[in-house]
Design a protein around this motif. Sequence first.
Motif, PDB file in Angstrom:
ATOM      1  N   GLU A   1       0.846  -1.180   0.000  1.00 14.16           N
ATOM      2  CA  GLU A   1       0.000   0.000   0.000  1.00 14.16           C
ATOM      3  C   GLU A   1       0.888   1.239   0.000  1.00 14.16           C
ATOM      4  OE1 GLU A   1      -2.710   0.053   3.244  1.00 14.16           O
ATOM      5  OE2 GLU A   1      -3.476  -1.986   2.876  1.00 14.16           O
ATOM      6  N   ALA A   2       0.475   2.247  -0.758  1.00 17.94           N
ATOM      7  CA  ALA A   2       1.230   3.503  -0.780  1.00 17.94           C
ATOM      8  C   ALA A   2       1.062   4.219   0.561  1.00 17.94           C
ATOM      9  CB  ALA A   2       0.752   4.380  -1.920  1.00 17.94           C
TER      10      ALA A   2
ATOM     11  N   ASP B   1       4.533  -6.964   1.704  1.00 18.43           N
ATOM     12  CA  ASP B   1       4.146  -8.305   1.277  1.00 18.43           C
ATOM     13  C   ASP B   1       4.852  -9.397   2.084  1.00 18.43           C
ATOM     14  OD1 ASP B   1       6.701  -7.963   0.324  1.00 18.43           O
ATOM     15  OD2 ASP B   1       6.242  -8.423  -1.763  1.00 18.43           O
ATOM     16  N   ALA B   2       5.691  -9.009   3.048  1.00 22.76           N
ATOM     17  CA  ALA B   2       6.383  -9.996   3.890  1.00 22.76           C
ATOM     18  C   ALA B   2       6.684  -9.369   5.243  1.00 22.76           C
ATOM     19  CB  ALA B   2       7.655 -10.487   3.213  1.00 22.76           C
TER      20      ALA B   2
ATOM     21  N   ASP C   1      -2.542  -6.475  13.623  1.00 15.58           N
ATOM     22  CA  ASP C   1      -3.385  -6.423  12.423  1.00 15.58           C
ATOM     23  C   ASP C   1      -2.566  -6.278  11.145  1.00 15.58           C
ATOM     24  OD1 ASP C   1      -2.482  -3.900  12.947  1.00 15.58           O
ATOM     25  OD2 ASP C   1      -4.382  -2.891  12.520  1.00 15.58           O
ATOM     26  N   GLY C   2      -1.247  -6.480  11.235  1.00 12.80           N
ATOM     27  CA  GLY C   2      -0.396  -6.464  10.047  1.00 12.80           C
ATOM     28  C   GLY C   2       0.389  -5.194   9.899  1.00 12.80           C
ATOM     29  N   GLY C   3       1.434  -5.264   9.092  1.00 15.01           N
ATOM     30  CA  GLY C   3       2.285  -4.111   8.847  1.00 15.01           C
ATOM     31  C   GLY C   3       3.543  -4.133   9.686  1.00 15.01           C
ATOM     32  N   VAL C   4       4.403  -3.165   9.428  1.00 19.55           N
ATOM     33  CA  VAL C   4       5.658  -3.001  10.141  1.00 19.55           C
ATOM     34  C   VAL C   4       5.705  -1.574  10.666  1.00 19.55           C
ATOM     35  CG1 VAL C   4       8.173  -3.105  10.002  1.00 19.55           C
ATOM     36  CG2 VAL C   4       6.790  -4.635   8.591  1.00 19.55           C
ATOM     37  N   GLU C   5       5.949  -1.413  11.974  1.00 21.62           N
ATOM     38  CA  GLU C   5       5.992  -0.088  12.575  1.00 21.62           C
ATOM     39  C   GLU C   5       7.440   0.382  12.648  1.00 21.62           C
ATOM     40  OE1 GLU C   5       4.327   2.311  16.522  1.00 21.62           O
ATOM     41  OE2 GLU C   5       4.032   0.132  16.326  1.00 21.62           O
TER      42      GLU C   5
ATOM     43  N   GLY D   1       4.873  -0.684  -3.910  1.00 24.23           N
ATOM     44  CA  GLY D   1       5.979  -1.385  -4.568  1.00 24.23           C
ATOM     45  C   GLY D   1       7.351  -0.916  -4.122  1.00 24.23           C
ATOM     46  N   THR D   2       7.415   0.083  -3.241  1.00 25.66           N
ATOM     47  CA  THR D   2       8.708   0.559  -2.728  1.00 25.66           C
ATOM     48  C   THR D   2       9.417  -0.565  -1.981  1.00 25.66           C
ATOM     49  OG1 THR D   2       7.916   2.823  -2.508  1.00 25.66           O
ATOM     50  CG2 THR D   2       9.841   2.212  -1.200  1.00 25.66           C
TER      51      THR D   2
END
Length: 431
Positions: A86-87, A108-109, A147-151, A176-177
Amino acid sequence: MTSNTTIAPGINGGQHISAAPATTENIAQASPELLKNSIDQRIVKVRPMSTPIDQLTRCAMSRHANSMTVEYYSVDTKLTEAKMTEAYVSGNGIERGEGIMSFILRTDADNIFDISETVLFPDVSGGTDGGRLAGPLVAYVIGRPQDGGVEVVPINGQMINSMTGSYMGLPALAQGTRIVRMGRAATELDVQTAQFAALPRKASNNCQIFKMQVEQSTLAKIAGKEVGWNFSDQEEAAIIDMRLGMEKNFLFGQRAILFDSNKNENVYLTGGIWGQAPRSVEVVLDALTESDLVTLCSQAFTGNNGSKRKILLAGTALMEALSRLQYTKVLSGGETKVKWGMEFKEIVSNFGTLYVLHSEVFDQCGHRGDGFILDPNYMTKYVHLPFQAEKLDLRASGQRNTDAVVLTEASCVVLRYPNSHIRVIGLSDRE
């Protein structure tokens, strides 16, 4: 008066022959691997260039398999980068005190990132430092939300002024970064860090029973011959044919267990390394350039934690294309190296060195334009029945008046760190 042979234990776990000479039978009982290694040392002298896979596995240490089906583990390496799914639009993050803001990025990972790791955004410029560019954006991982993501907390982001004060923010990041994992950064009082464990992936292969029977009639044995052709020569010819058959199975075999209704038994078929390698690269044979070979070396030696010296087994058409290349100082070729009893042509690149060997087995199996880049350090041979020659007394059994020997081996070849090996698919520009 006869004496019984005794296999006596040694101080450090070894075995010793007592009250008898060191015969082949006694040695086999006390140290079965000793004779096996001796046989392998003799076999590798029989046309080694024709069977490179079998040759390599006999020169390297093989492992004993307790059953016909071998289960083994291949360890992969952790991913080094992820891409944003996500942007991110520049804005306020989560206030952490001391003028620090954290931001949650979706990738994505997510699970490859651990708390206390630093991460790099190689395609994103960081903030300026005293008028100088501070290089690519770097951030510090402080958490992975449920709930996902990287902080992350930016290290050299953009200074943002708000009503509550100034803080380091993130610039806008497109979908895509790339985010690349870097080293961990601990505090002075840290004793522990996030746990790391590489979980191996379980795989299996079948040992295949390879056999070859050699016979010579008694009359043929005693008859005069124009050349010194004897039963040992017959055995050598049989070993050559047997090794060629094993080579094809080790390369292109398909793993299976079949039931033979005529024999009322299962037949175990081994899987070849061609199907075990997860990666392929295509080259156009009729228009192969030095640039293409550099790209091939780049793909073979980067991103897989393999060795910097690998073997390229090439079919005839691929070997012809490689031979037509003009090499430079950046990519040199033509030097000859002798290793494992085989003679290789050496191709040296800035990424690593390829030992190139022409293999007619590729031609015979329909892969004339193909090749296989093999990392010999991560190939293992499992042996259930070591190579052995068993004499058959066909005269005593009333079958035939011949001397007979049956050559047998039950074995298979497996790839560890599969990503360090790669298939080379040769294409024609006329296709």
